[in-house]
Write an enzyme that holds these catalytic residues in place. Structure first.
Site, mmCIF file in Angstrom:
data_model
loop_
_atom_site.group_PDB
_atom_site.id
_atom_site.type_symbol
_atom_site.label_atom_id
_atom_site.label_comp_id
_atom_site.label_asym_id
_atom_site.label_seq_id
_atom_site.Cartn_x
_atom_site.Cartn_y
_atom_site.Cartn_z
ATOM 1 N N HIS A 179 -16.284 -28.717 17.105
ATOM 2 C CA HIS A 179 -15.769 -27.821 17.597
ATOM 3 C C HIS A 179 -16.778 -26.869 18.304
ATOM 4 O O HIS A 179 -17.342 -25.812 17.677
ATOM 5 C CB HIS A 179 -14.823 -26.681 16.775
ATOM 6 C CG HIS A 179 -14.153 -25.794 17.479
ATOM 7 N ND1 HIS A 179 -12.797 -25.521 16.708
ATOM 8 C CD2 HIS A 179 -14.205 -24.987 18.444
ATOM 9 C CE1 HIS A 179 -12.072 -24.541 17.332
ATOM 10 N NE2 HIS A 179 -12.990 -24.351 18.625
ATOM 11 N N HIS B 173 -10.089 -24.401 12.934
ATOM 12 C CA HIS B 173 -10.358 -23.196 12.205
ATOM 13 C C HIS B 173 -9.095 -22.322 11.574
ATOM 14 O O HIS B 173 -8.824 -21.521 11.862
ATOM 15 C CB HIS B 173 -10.922 -22.186 13.455
ATOM 16 C CG HIS B 173 -9.927 -21.956 14.792
ATOM 17 N ND1 HIS B 173 -8.891 -21.892 14.978
ATOM 18 C CD2 HIS B 173 -10.767 -22.056 15.903
ATOM 19 C CE1 HIS B 173 -8.288 -21.952 15.970
ATOM 20 N NE2 HIS B 173 -9.765 -22.003 16.820
ATOM 21 N N ASN C 171 -11.289 -15.350 17.421
ATOM 22 C CA ASN C 171 -9.935 -15.888 17.373
ATOM 23 C C ASN C 171 -9.998 -17.198 16.642
ATOM 24 O O ASN C 171 -10.348 -18.105 17.148
ATOM 25 C CB ASN C 171 -9.515 -15.984 18.850
ATOM 26 C CG ASN C 171 -8.108 -16.295 18.823
ATOM 27 O OD1 ASN C 171 -7.317 -16.169 17.782
ATOM 28 N ND2 ASN C 171 -7.553 -16.302 20.040
ATOM 29 N N ASP D 88 -16.930 -23.552 15.701
ATOM 30 C CA ASP D 88 -16.388 -22.821 16.852
ATOM 31 C C ASP D 88 -17.365 -22.066 17.369
ATOM 32 O O ASP D 88 -17.159 -20.714 17.694
ATOM 33 C CB ASP D 88 -15.251 -22.007 16.231
ATOM 34 C CG ASP D 88 -14.219 -21.479 17.362
ATOM 35 O OD1 ASP D 88 -14.452 -21.840 18.558
ATOM 36 O OD2 ASP D 88 -13.284 -20.592 16.972
ATOM 37 N N HIS E 187 -21.215 -16.088 23.998
ATOM 38 C CA HIS E 187 -20.751 -15.085 25.095
ATOM 39 C C HIS E 187 -22.071 -14.222 25.311
ATOM 40 O O HIS E 187 -22.889 -13.850 24.631
ATOM 41 C CB HIS E 187 -19.909 -14.317 24.718
ATOM 42 C CG HIS E 187 -18.353 -14.894 24.607
ATOM 43 N ND1 HIS E 187 -17.632 -15.261 25.395
ATOM 44 C CD2 HIS E 187 -17.750 -15.176 23.310
ATOM 45 C CE1 HIS E 187 -16.535 -15.870 24.917
ATOM 46 N NE2 HIS E 187 -16.589 -15.867 23.778
HETATM 47 O O1 DOR Z 1 -13.186 -16.931 18.905
HETATM 48 C C1 DOR Z 1 -12.899 -17.905 20.071
HETATM 49 N N1 DOR Z 1 -13.731 -18.199 20.771
HETATM 50 N N2 DOR Z 1 -11.752 -18.323 19.558
HETATM 51 C C2 DOR Z 1 -11.154 -19.403 20.528
HETATM 52 O O2 DOR Z 1 -10.346 -20.009 20.137
HETATM 53 C C3 DOR Z 1 -11.888 -19.664 21.755
HETATM 54 C C4 DOR Z 1 -13.402 -19.304 21.733
HETATM 55 C C5 DOR Z 1 -14.281 -18.965 23.167
HETATM 56 O O3 DOR Z 1 -13.985 -20.017 23.630
HETATM 57 O O4 DOR Z 1 -14.725 -18.148 23.261
HETATM 58 ZN ZN ZN Z 2 -9.619 -21.954 18.897
#
Ligand code: DOR
Ligand code: ZN
Length: 421
Positions: A53, A225, A271, A298, A302
């Site tokens: 992931h 997750h 998320n 995950d 950003h």
């Molecule tokens: O926290 C998250 N960020 N959950 C997700 O499902 C997508 C991911 C993202 O792409 O930033």
């Molecule tokens: Zn996700």
């Protein structure tokens, strides 16, 4: 490169043992005349880690991460293979985009980059992608991650097609009708802060729905997750029924709780959201008893400007490739060999990569290996991360265990804790 690794503890699916490892022509061999020798005294030599992931952001958001920078972060975390999530721009919903990611992984990557495909076109939840075409170019995991597939009829069809093709549907479990506007876990902390909440039920309802669709169709499902105690119970019961279900948990859901949002810092927005200590304990227990098969990062980079926005506007997600091992050893009361299993051969199998990754360390196996210090205690410094984005929630969190060397097809991608390119 002919390489000899001496004095280490080898850990693979056969357990642990003291052994020297010889590598030649990209493979583990019986013996070789070494050109390079690594002293692994006090270190563990294991099959390379596999992340199910990873969000690499290329194409579309190269300011946050690229296949090169993300795969470098992965190598530094001990990974030799990663599954690239499809929520890129354009979406990995057709052969051309999937092929771009795959080729970019080969030319710029420091690990084996395996693109997943989306379940629906544009991840819009209305039309299935061409599974057969995508499977033909090597896609084995399909997911709309970032969103769950809301329509049960469409999801039923997805499972039915998947079964015939031998591919796996990986679900981000979230019933969106229950999570609109949410910024954190719905519970005491959220009520106290007066913030809109993401109830545990929104995850559990979709876990339950997909378990029943697996029961109906016989197709395999992987749950991304998992974050709540009840989700873990549901998966435990489904596995006891013999259903072909696998599941993963993230490093942050086994180490951090929702009260961190008291800071109002979006660094802790993710998320599914950080949950309560009871949930953390249940997810840990799920890993310990094998209900949850794998640790998956995950990794969601950003840029800082977006994470510095107010909670309701900032995007969810945290980086995790470089800290996963340290969180796992530091926060799981579990035998080391079992921790390595959740990072390596178990996810390798779920991703369909067991031919090349997670293999036992014996003559003939491809030399995809991680050499780590299981005892090193350290703290993450965001600016030191190789990931292009530094949105780690683990500042000040004790980490234990750190990668020293990573070997991909017999060549170093990380040597003495430094990426080789
Ligand atoms: O926290 C998250 N960020 N959950 C997700 O499902 C997508 C991911 C993202 O792409 O930033
Ligand atoms: Zn996700």
């Amino acid at each position: 490169m002919n390489l000899l690794i001496t004095g280490g503890t080898v850990i693979d699916s056969n357990g642990g043992r003291q052994a020297d490892v010889h590598i030649a022509d990209g493979h583990v061999v019986e013996t070789c005349v070494p050109e390079t020798t690594i002293d692994a005294t006090g270190l563990v030599v294991s099959p390379g880690f596999v992340d199910l992931h990873t969000h690499l952001r290329e194409p579309g958001k190269e300011e946050a991460e690229t296949i090169e920078t993300g795969s470098r972060a992965a190598a530094l975390g001990g990974y030799t293979a990663i599954v690239a999530m499809p929520n890129t721009d354009p979406t990995q919903d057709c052969v051309s985009v999937v092929d771009f990611v795959r080729r970019q992984g080969i030319t710029a990557g420091l690990c084996d980059v395996r693109p997943s495909g989306s379940i629906t076109v544009g991840r819009r939840g209305t039309q299935l992608t061409p599974f057969a075409e995508l499977a033909a170019v090597g896609v084995k995991l399909f997911t709309d991650d970032g969103n769950g597939v809301q329509d049960p009829q469409l999801m039923r069809r997805a499972f039915e097609y998947a079964k015939g093709l031998g591919v796996t549907m990986a679900q981000h479990c979230e019933v969106e009708a229950l999570t609109g506007g949410a910024v954190m876990h719905e519970g005491d902390c959220c009520s106290h802060l007066g913030l809109p909440g993401w109830p545990a039920l929104a995850e559990e309802l979709m876990v339950h729905r997909d378990i029943e669709l697996v029961r109906l169709t016989g197709a395999p499902a992987h749950f991304l997750h998992l974050s709540t105690a009840r989700s873990v119970e549901l998966v435990r019961a489904a596995k006891a029924d013999g259903l072909p279900i696998t599941a993963e948990a993230t490093p942050h859901h086994i180490s951090l709780t929702d009260d961190l949002l008291r800071s109002y810092s979006a660094i802790y927005k993710v998320n599914p959201p950080l949950r309560t200590m009871d949930d953390v304990d249940a997810v840990r227990a799920g890993l310990i008893d094998g209900t949850i098969d794998a640790i998956a990062t995950d990794h969601a980079p950003h840029v800082s400007e977006s994470k510095e926005q107010p909670l309701d506007q900032a995007p969810p997600g945290m980086v995790g490739l470089e800290t996963a091992l340290g969180v796992a050893i530091g926060h799981l009361d579990m035998p080391l060999a079992d921790i390595v299993a959740t990072l390596s051969w178990k996810p390798a199998k779920i991703a369909g990569l067991e031919e090349a990754h997670g293999r036992d360390i014996e003559p003939g196996s491809p030399a995809n290996l991680t050499i780590f210090d299981p005892d090193e205690e350290w703290e993450v410094v965001p600016a030191m991360l190789a990931s292009k984005s530094h949105n780690t929630p683990f500042v000040g969190v004790p980490l234990k265990g750190r990668t020293k060397h990573t070997i991909l097809n017999g060549e170093f991608t990380v040597k003495d804790g430094q990426a080789t390119r």
